[in-house]
Design a protein around this motif. Structure first.
Motif, PDB file in Angstrom:
ATOM      1  N   PRO A  15       7.876  -2.347   0.650  1.00  0.00           N
ATOM      2  CA  PRO A  15       6.808  -1.773  -0.190  1.00  0.00           C
ATOM      3  C   PRO A  15       5.430  -2.192   0.328  1.00  0.00           C
ATOM      4  O   PRO A  15       5.234  -3.299   0.805  1.00  0.00           O
ATOM      5  CB  PRO A  15       7.077  -2.356  -1.568  1.00  0.00           C
ATOM      6  CG  PRO A  15       7.821  -3.609  -1.307  1.00  0.00           C
ATOM      7  CD  PRO A  15       8.586  -3.408  -0.035  1.00  0.00           C
ATOM      8  N   GLN A  16       4.458  -1.298   0.258  1.00  0.00           N
ATOM      9  CA  GLN A  16       3.079  -1.571   0.630  1.00  0.00           C
ATOM     10  C   GLN A  16       2.170  -1.116  -0.507  1.00  0.00           C
ATOM     11  O   GLN A  16       2.357  -0.021  -1.035  1.00  0.00           O
ATOM     12  CB  GLN A  16       2.695  -0.826   1.908  1.00  0.00           C
ATOM     13  CG  GLN A  16       3.441  -1.314   3.119  1.00  0.00           C
ATOM     14  CD  GLN A  16       3.033  -0.528   4.361  1.00  0.00           C
ATOM     15  OE1 GLN A  16       2.363   0.470   4.253  1.00  0.00           O
ATOM     16  NE2 GLN A  16       3.464  -0.994   5.512  1.00  0.00           N
ATOM     17  N   MET A  17       1.185  -1.937  -0.843  1.00  0.00           N
ATOM     18  CA  MET A  17       0.288  -1.605  -1.941  1.00  0.00           C
ATOM     19  C   MET A  17      -0.869  -0.759  -1.426  1.00  0.00           C
ATOM     20  O   MET A  17      -1.446  -1.055  -0.381  1.00  0.00           O
ATOM     21  CB  MET A  17      -0.259  -2.900  -2.557  1.00  0.00           C
ATOM     22  CG  MET A  17      -1.055  -2.684  -3.796  1.00  0.00           C
ATOM     23  SD  MET A  17      -1.315  -4.260  -4.603  1.00  0.00           S
ATOM     24  CE  MET A  17      -3.057  -4.200  -4.761  1.00  0.00           C
ATOM     25  N   ASN A  18      -1.235   0.258  -2.197  1.00  0.00           N
ATOM     26  CA  ASN A  18      -2.356   1.118  -1.856  1.00  0.00           C
ATOM     27  C   ASN A  18      -3.607   0.497  -2.493  1.00  0.00           C
ATOM     28  O   ASN A  18      -3.754   0.507  -3.713  1.00  0.00           O
ATOM     29  CB  ASN A  18      -2.103   2.531  -2.378  1.00  0.00           C
ATOM     30  CG  ASN A  18      -3.170   3.500  -1.954  1.00  0.00           C
ATOM     31  OD1 ASN A  18      -4.079   3.132  -1.205  1.00  0.00           O
ATOM     32  ND2 ASN A  18      -3.061   4.732  -2.418  1.00  0.00           N
ATOM     33  N   VAL A  19      -4.522  -0.058  -1.701  1.00  0.00           N
ATOM     34  CA  VAL A  19      -5.695  -0.767  -2.218  1.00  0.00           C
ATOM     35  C   VAL A  19      -6.901   0.147  -2.403  1.00  0.00           C
ATOM     36  O   VAL A  19      -7.941  -0.292  -2.879  1.00  0.00           O
ATOM     37  CB  VAL A  19      -6.065  -1.946  -1.304  1.00  0.00           C
ATOM     38  CG1 VAL A  19      -4.989  -3.000  -1.341  1.00  0.00           C
ATOM     39  CG2 VAL A  19      -6.345  -1.492   0.106  1.00  0.00           C
ATOM     40  N   THR A  20      -6.807   1.399  -2.064  1.00  0.00           N
ATOM     41  CA  THR A  20      -7.950   2.318  -2.184  1.00  0.00           C
ATOM     42  C   THR A  20      -8.434   2.447  -3.627  1.00  0.00           C
ATOM     43  O   THR A  20      -9.640   2.341  -3.876  1.00  0.00           O
ATOM     44  CB  THR A  20      -7.581   3.698  -1.601  1.00  0.00           C
ATOM     45  OG1 THR A  20      -7.139   3.534  -0.257  1.00  0.00           O
ATOM     46  CG2 THR A  20      -8.776   4.633  -1.632  1.00  0.00           C
ATOM     47  N   PRO A  21      -7.567   2.648  -4.643  1.00  0.00           N
ATOM     48  CA  PRO A  21      -8.086   2.720  -6.022  1.00  0.00           C
ATOM     49  C   PRO A  21      -8.712   1.396  -6.469  1.00  0.00           C
ATOM     50  O   PRO A  21      -9.712   1.390  -7.193  1.00  0.00           O
ATOM     51  CB  PRO A  21      -6.859   3.036  -6.868  1.00  0.00           C
ATOM     52  CG  PRO A  21      -5.861   3.596  -5.920  1.00  0.00           C
ATOM     53  CD  PRO A  21      -6.147   2.974  -4.596  1.00  0.00           C
ATOM     54  N   LEU A  22      -8.184   0.285  -6.009  1.00  0.00           N
ATOM     55  CA  LEU A  22      -8.747  -1.016  -6.353  1.00  0.00           C
ATOM     56  C   LEU A  22     -10.157  -1.155  -5.787  1.00  0.00           C
ATOM     57  O   LEU A  22     -11.085  -1.590  -6.471  1.00  0.00           O
ATOM     58  CB  LEU A  22      -7.847  -2.132  -5.836  1.00  0.00           C
ATOM     59  CG  LEU A  22      -8.369  -3.563  -6.029  1.00  0.00           C
ATOM     60  CD1 LEU A  22      -8.424  -3.909  -7.503  1.00  0.00           C
ATOM     61  CD2 LEU A  22      -7.512  -4.547  -5.262  1.00  0.00           C
TER      62      LEU A  22
END
Length: 150
Positions: A15-22
């Motif tokens: 799994p990889q977290m999408n940091v764009t919304p953060l």
């Protein structure tokens, strides 16, 4: 936050977290704080009095009219500035004393063992005698000795 998954080297899912919304949320908060911060600064003007020191002569502190101090003892004795006085003559004596003074301030001192009801009754009699302000003493007031009546 969205998670994506990639197939790893061994064939498992990673799994990889999408940091764009953060990052978008943090940047919006940063812009909001940058806009609001200058509005929060306020200026207060304080006007303090000018300090003036004057030398006081030693003779200027001698007051011809010492403060009136009513003392109540634990044995129901009353004294005004050291002179014994009876309970019945208290209002009349205070009226005469206040007639000769510009202020109507009476300092009140009672022993710790004095009867509370009697002390309150004496304060009522002092009010009847013309005392406008009754100030309770917490420490003894230095009074010069007075001549005995007569």
């Amino acid at each position: 936050m969205a998670f994506t998954s990639d197939i790893g080297d061994e064939g498992g899912v990673v799994p990889q977290m999408n940091v764009t919304p953060l990052v978008d949320v943090v940047l919006v908060l940063l812009i909001i704080f940058m806009v609001i911060t200058p509005l929060l600064a306020k200026t207060f003007w304080i006007h303090t009095p000018i300090q003036q020191r004057e030398e006081v002569e030693a003779g200027a502190l001698d007051d011809p009219t010492p403060p009136l101090v009513l003392y109540v003892g634990s044995d129901r004795t009353l004294r005004i500035n050291g002179s014994p006085i009876s309970y019945d003559e208290l209002p009349e004596r205070l009226r005469r004393m206040f007639a000769a003074r510009a202020d109507h301030v009476l300092f009140f001192d009672a022993e710790d063992q004095a009867n509370y009801g009697f002390v309150v009754d004496v304060m009522d009699r002092a009010r009847e005698g013309g005392a406008v302000t009754i100030a309770a003493l917490t420490t003894p007031l230095a009074i010069p000795p007075t001549a005995p009546p007569g």
